[in-house]
Write a protein that holds these residues in place. Sequence first.
Motif, PDB file in Angstrom:
ATOM      1  N   ARG A 128       0.839  -1.201   0.000  1.00 18.43           N
ATOM      2  CA  ARG A 128       0.000   0.000   0.000  1.00 18.43           C
ATOM      3  C   ARG A 128       0.873   1.250   0.000  1.00 18.43           C
ATOM      4  NH1 ARG A 128      -0.708   3.400   3.770  1.00 18.43           N
ATOM      5  NH2 ARG A 128      -0.159   1.990   5.456  1.00 18.43           N
ATOM      6  N   ILE A 129       1.869   1.278   0.849  1.00 13.76           N
ATOM      7  CA  ILE A 129       2.749   2.443   0.955  1.00 13.76           C
ATOM      8  C   ILE A 129       3.512   2.653  -0.355  1.00 13.76           C
ATOM      9  CG2 ILE A 129       4.816   3.332   2.123  1.00 13.76           C
ATOM     10  CD1 ILE A 129       3.635   1.927   4.703  1.00 13.76           C
ATOM     11  N   ALA A 130       4.010   1.567  -0.958  1.00 12.60           N
ATOM     12  CA  ALA A 130       4.725   1.687  -2.238  1.00 12.60           C
ATOM     13  C   ALA A 130       3.808   2.254  -3.319  1.00 12.60           C
ATOM     14  CB  ALA A 130       5.274   0.333  -2.665  1.00 12.60           C
ATOM     15  N   LEU A 131       2.564   1.791  -3.356  1.00 14.69           N
ATOM     16  CA  LEU A 131       1.611   2.319  -4.352  1.00 14.69           C
ATOM     17  C   LEU A 131       1.253   3.773  -4.058  1.00 14.69           C
ATOM     18  CD1 LEU A 131      -0.702  -0.780  -4.816  1.00 14.69           C
ATOM     19  CD2 LEU A 131       0.654   0.333  -6.612  1.00 14.69           C
ATOM     20  N   GLN A 132       1.057   4.100  -2.792  1.00 15.27           N
ATOM     21  CA  GLN A 132       0.763   5.492  -2.433  1.00 15.27           C
ATOM     22  C   GLN A 132       1.881   6.413  -2.897  1.00 15.27           C
ATOM     23  OE1 GLN A 132      -0.879   4.504   1.828  1.00 15.27           O
ATOM     24  NE2 GLN A 132      -0.792   6.720   1.575  1.00 15.27           N
ATOM     25  N   ASP A 133       3.109   6.015  -2.628  1.00 12.50           N
ATOM     26  CA  ASP A 133       4.252   6.837  -3.017  1.00 12.50           C
ATOM     27  C   ASP A 133       4.353   6.952  -4.534  1.00 12.50           C
ATOM     28  OD1 ASP A 133       4.853   7.126  -0.343  1.00 12.50           O
ATOM     29  OD2 ASP A 133       6.524   5.691  -0.347  1.00 12.50           O
ATOM     30  N   ALA A 134       4.157   5.843  -5.232  1.00 14.49           N
ATOM     31  CA  ALA A 134       4.304   5.847  -6.690  1.00 14.49           C
ATOM     32  C   ALA A 134       3.182   6.609  -7.381  1.00 14.49           C
ATOM     33  CB  ALA A 134       4.342   4.410  -7.223  1.00 14.49           C
ATOM     34  N   LEU A 135       1.971   6.550  -6.811  1.00 15.16           N
ATOM     35  CA  LEU A 135       0.808   7.152  -7.470  1.00 15.16           C
ATOM     36  C   LEU A 135       0.409   8.502  -6.895  1.00 15.16           C
ATOM     37  CD1 LEU A 135      -1.371   3.925  -7.721  1.00 15.16           C
ATOM     38  CD2 LEU A 135       0.010   4.974  -9.538  1.00 15.16           C
ATOM     39  N   GLY A 136       0.932   8.850  -5.720  1.00 12.90           N
ATOM     40  CA  GLY A 136       0.531  10.106  -5.089  1.00 12.90           C
ATOM     41  C   GLY A 136      -0.932  10.092  -4.673  1.00 12.90           C
ATOM     42  N   GLU A 137      -1.408   8.930  -4.281  1.00 12.63           N
ATOM     43  CA  GLU A 137      -2.811   8.753  -3.900  1.00 12.63           C
ATOM     44  C   GLU A 137      -2.939   8.664  -2.385  1.00 12.63           C
ATOM     45  OE1 GLU A 137      -5.519   8.697  -5.635  1.00 12.63           O
ATOM     46  OE2 GLU A 137      -4.948   8.267  -7.700  1.00 12.63           O
ATOM     47  N   PRO A 138      -4.089   9.064  -1.848  1.00 10.73           N
ATOM     48  CA  PRO A 138      -4.312   8.905  -0.410  1.00 10.73           C
ATOM     49  C   PRO A 138      -4.524   7.420  -0.052  1.00 10.73           C
ATOM     50  CG  PRO A 138      -6.265   9.834  -1.459  1.00 10.73           C
ATOM     51  CD  PRO A 138      -5.192   9.756  -2.513  1.00 10.73           C
ATOM     52  N   GLU A 139      -4.314   7.120   1.207  1.00  5.74           N
ATOM     53  CA  GLU A 139      -4.411   5.739   1.688  1.00  5.74           C
ATOM     54  C   GLU A 139      -5.753   5.096   1.343  1.00  5.74           C
ATOM     55  OE1 GLU A 139      -4.259   3.233   5.889  1.00  5.74           O
ATOM     56  OE2 GLU A 139      -3.670   5.328   5.890  1.00  5.74           O
ATOM     57  N   THR A 140      -6.846   5.785   1.564  1.00  8.48           N
ATOM     58  CA  THR A 140      -8.163   5.177   1.332  1.00  8.48           C
ATOM     59  C   THR A 140      -8.355   4.776  -0.132  1.00  8.48           C
ATOM     60  OG1 THR A 140      -9.145   7.381   1.077  1.00  8.48           O
ATOM     61  CG2 THR A 140      -9.305   6.337   3.258  1.00  8.48           C
ATOM     62  N   ARG A 141      -7.852   5.588  -1.024  1.00 16.19           N
ATOM     63  CA  ARG A 141      -8.008   5.283  -2.452  1.00 16.19           C
ATOM     64  C   ARG A 141      -7.124   4.095  -2.863  1.00 16.19           C
ATOM     65  NH1 ARG A 141     -10.045   7.686  -7.406  1.00 16.19           N
ATOM     66  NH2 ARG A 141      -8.359   7.911  -8.915  1.00 16.19           N
ATOM     67  N   VAL A 142      -5.926   4.006  -2.306  1.00 20.12           N
ATOM     68  CA  VAL A 142      -5.040   2.877  -2.600  1.00 20.12           C
ATOM     69  C   VAL A 142      -5.603   1.593  -1.979  1.00 20.12           C
ATOM     70  CG1 VAL A 142      -2.728   1.921  -2.276  1.00 20.12           C
ATOM     71  CG2 VAL A 142      -3.008   4.315  -2.935  1.00 20.12           C
ATOM     72  N   LEU A 143      -6.164   1.683  -0.786  1.00 26.40           N
ATOM     73  CA  LEU A 143      -6.793   0.498  -0.182  1.00 26.40           C
ATOM     74  C   LEU A 143      -7.951   0.010  -1.053  1.00 26.40           C
ATOM     75  CD1 LEU A 143      -6.737   1.393   3.607  1.00 26.40           C
ATOM     76  CD2 LEU A 143      -5.471  -0.438   2.455  1.00 26.40           C
ATOM     77  N   PHE A 144      -8.712   0.934  -1.607  1.00 24.55           N
ATOM     78  CA  PHE A 144      -9.805   0.543  -2.501  1.00 24.55           C
ATOM     79  C   PHE A 144      -9.251  -0.127  -3.759  1.00 24.55           C
ATOM     80  CE2 PHE A 144     -12.932   1.620  -5.883  1.00 24.55           C
ATOM     81  CZ  PHE A 144     -13.952   0.794  -5.435  1.00 24.55           C
ATOM     82  N   LEU A 145      -8.189   0.410  -4.301  1.00 23.98           N
ATOM     83  CA  LEU A 145      -7.537  -0.187  -5.466  1.00 23.98           C
ATOM     84  C   LEU A 145      -7.111  -1.631  -5.151  1.00 23.98           C
ATOM     85  CD1 LEU A 145      -6.054   0.023  -8.268  1.00 23.98           C
ATOM     86  CD2 LEU A 145      -4.087   0.846  -6.975  1.00 23.98           C
ATOM     87  N   ILE A 146      -6.480  -1.838  -4.012  1.00 18.61           N
ATOM     88  CA  ILE A 146      -6.055  -3.173  -3.592  1.00 18.61           C
ATOM     89  C   ILE A 146      -7.265  -4.092  -3.431  1.00 18.61           C
ATOM     90  CG2 ILE A 146      -4.996  -4.493  -1.705  1.00 18.61           C
ATOM     91  CD1 ILE A 146      -3.085  -2.040  -1.335  1.00 18.61           C
ATOM     92  N   ASP A 147      -8.314  -3.582  -2.785  1.00 13.38           N
ATOM     93  CA  ASP A 147      -9.535  -4.383  -2.613  1.00 13.38           C
ATOM     94  C   ASP A 147     -10.102  -4.841  -3.947  1.00 13.38           C
ATOM     95  OD1 ASP A 147      -9.430  -4.034   0.139  1.00 13.38           O
ATOM     96  OD2 ASP A 147     -10.999  -2.510   0.196  1.00 13.38           O
ATOM     97  N   VAL A 148     -10.176  -3.935  -4.892  1.00 10.43           N
ATOM     98  CA  VAL A 148     -10.759  -4.254  -6.197  1.00 10.43           C
ATOM     99  C   VAL A 148      -9.933  -5.331  -6.903  1.00 10.43           C
ATOM    100  CG1 VAL A 148     -11.199  -3.338  -8.522  1.00 10.43           C
ATOM    101  CG2 VAL A 148     -11.941  -2.054  -6.510  1.00 10.43           C
ATOM    102  N   ILE A 149      -8.636  -5.154  -6.942  1.00  9.30           N
ATOM    103  CA  ILE A 149      -7.781  -6.085  -7.687  1.00  9.30           C
ATOM    104  C   ILE A 149      -7.676  -7.427  -6.977  1.00  9.30           C
ATOM    105  CG2 ILE A 149      -5.449  -6.492  -8.558  1.00  9.30           C
ATOM    106  CD1 ILE A 149      -5.279  -3.359  -8.791  1.00  9.30           C
ATOM    107  N   VAL A 150      -7.243  -7.403  -5.723  1.00  3.19           N
ATOM    108  CA  VAL A 150      -7.033  -8.649  -4.998  1.00  3.19           C
ATOM    109  C   VAL A 150      -8.360  -9.362  -4.756  1.00  3.19           C
ATOM    110  CG1 VAL A 150      -6.181  -9.675  -2.844  1.00  3.19           C
ATOM    111  CG2 VAL A 150      -4.878  -7.859  -3.972  1.00  3.19           C
ATOM    112  N   GLY A 151      -9.389  -8.604  -4.420  1.00  5.70           N
ATOM    113  CA  GLY A 151     -10.706  -9.212  -4.212  1.00  5.70           C
ATOM    114  C   GLY A 151     -11.208  -9.918  -5.458  1.00  5.70           C
ATOM    115  N   THR A 152     -11.014  -9.301  -6.603  1.00  5.97           N
ATOM    116  CA  THR A 152     -11.430  -9.914  -7.862  1.00  5.97           C
ATOM    117  C   THR A 152     -10.648 -11.199  -8.128  1.00  5.97           C
ATOM    118  OG1 THR A 152     -12.027  -7.754  -8.765  1.00  5.97           O
ATOM    119  CG2 THR A 152     -11.644  -9.520 -10.351  1.00  5.97           C
ATOM    120  N   LEU A 153      -9.346 -11.156  -7.916  1.00  2.20           N
ATOM    121  CA  LEU A 153      -8.512 -12.337  -8.159  1.00  2.20           C
ATOM    122  C   LEU A 153      -8.871 -13.485  -7.226  1.00  2.20           C
ATOM    123  CD1 LEU A 153      -5.077 -10.568  -8.662  1.00  2.20           C
ATOM    124  CD2 LEU A 153      -6.581 -11.496 -10.428  1.00  2.20           C
TER     125      LEU A 153
END
Length: 185
Positions: A128-153
């Motif tokens: 999450r922290i690596a994605l936040q740093d790379a994308l400049g996104e807030p924690e909640t938005r990156v957590l949602f991104l992780i939920d969508v991808i990992v949850g789908t898989l």
Amino acid sequence: MTSRPPGRPRAGVNDVVFAATLDTVHELGYARATVDRIAAAAGVAKTTIYRRWPSKGELIVDCLLDAFGPVPLEGAGRAEVLSSAIRWIVAKISEPGVGDAFAGVFSDAVSDPALREILATRLQDPYRIALQDALGEPETRVLFLIDVIVGTLLHRMGMTGEPMAAADVTALTEMVLSHFADDPA
């Protein structure tokens, strides 16, 4: 003459245990991959495992961290970074034993708050922290991104027992990119 500490040499024990863990989970499934069976497959005593990992869940989390390694955040722009991250996690979860271990430890965490905390802090947070740093996104938005991808898989694996087909990975990537690829500003 060199002196060596008493007991069996410890170099490489983690590697042997991690390989045996993934092999055992792949062959028997997560639920039947007990610490006893993992120890036997690794050729180590059960106490060797429990000295390093107090529970099967903690062993699986460290095994997954080892299997995943760092997320490759490659690309010239946000879309390329996201696409590479999605394809990386799909590939990792598709490796023998990894997806089963990942799904199993998540399932156990539903009713185990301590394991849920371990998953959040030791497995999810570094990515999450690596994605936040790379994308400049807030924690909640990156957590949602992780939920969508990992949850789908994980849902796909649970429903079919198979990793996601390449065409579906492309469709998932396109769906995620349509929501996350734009600059948050």
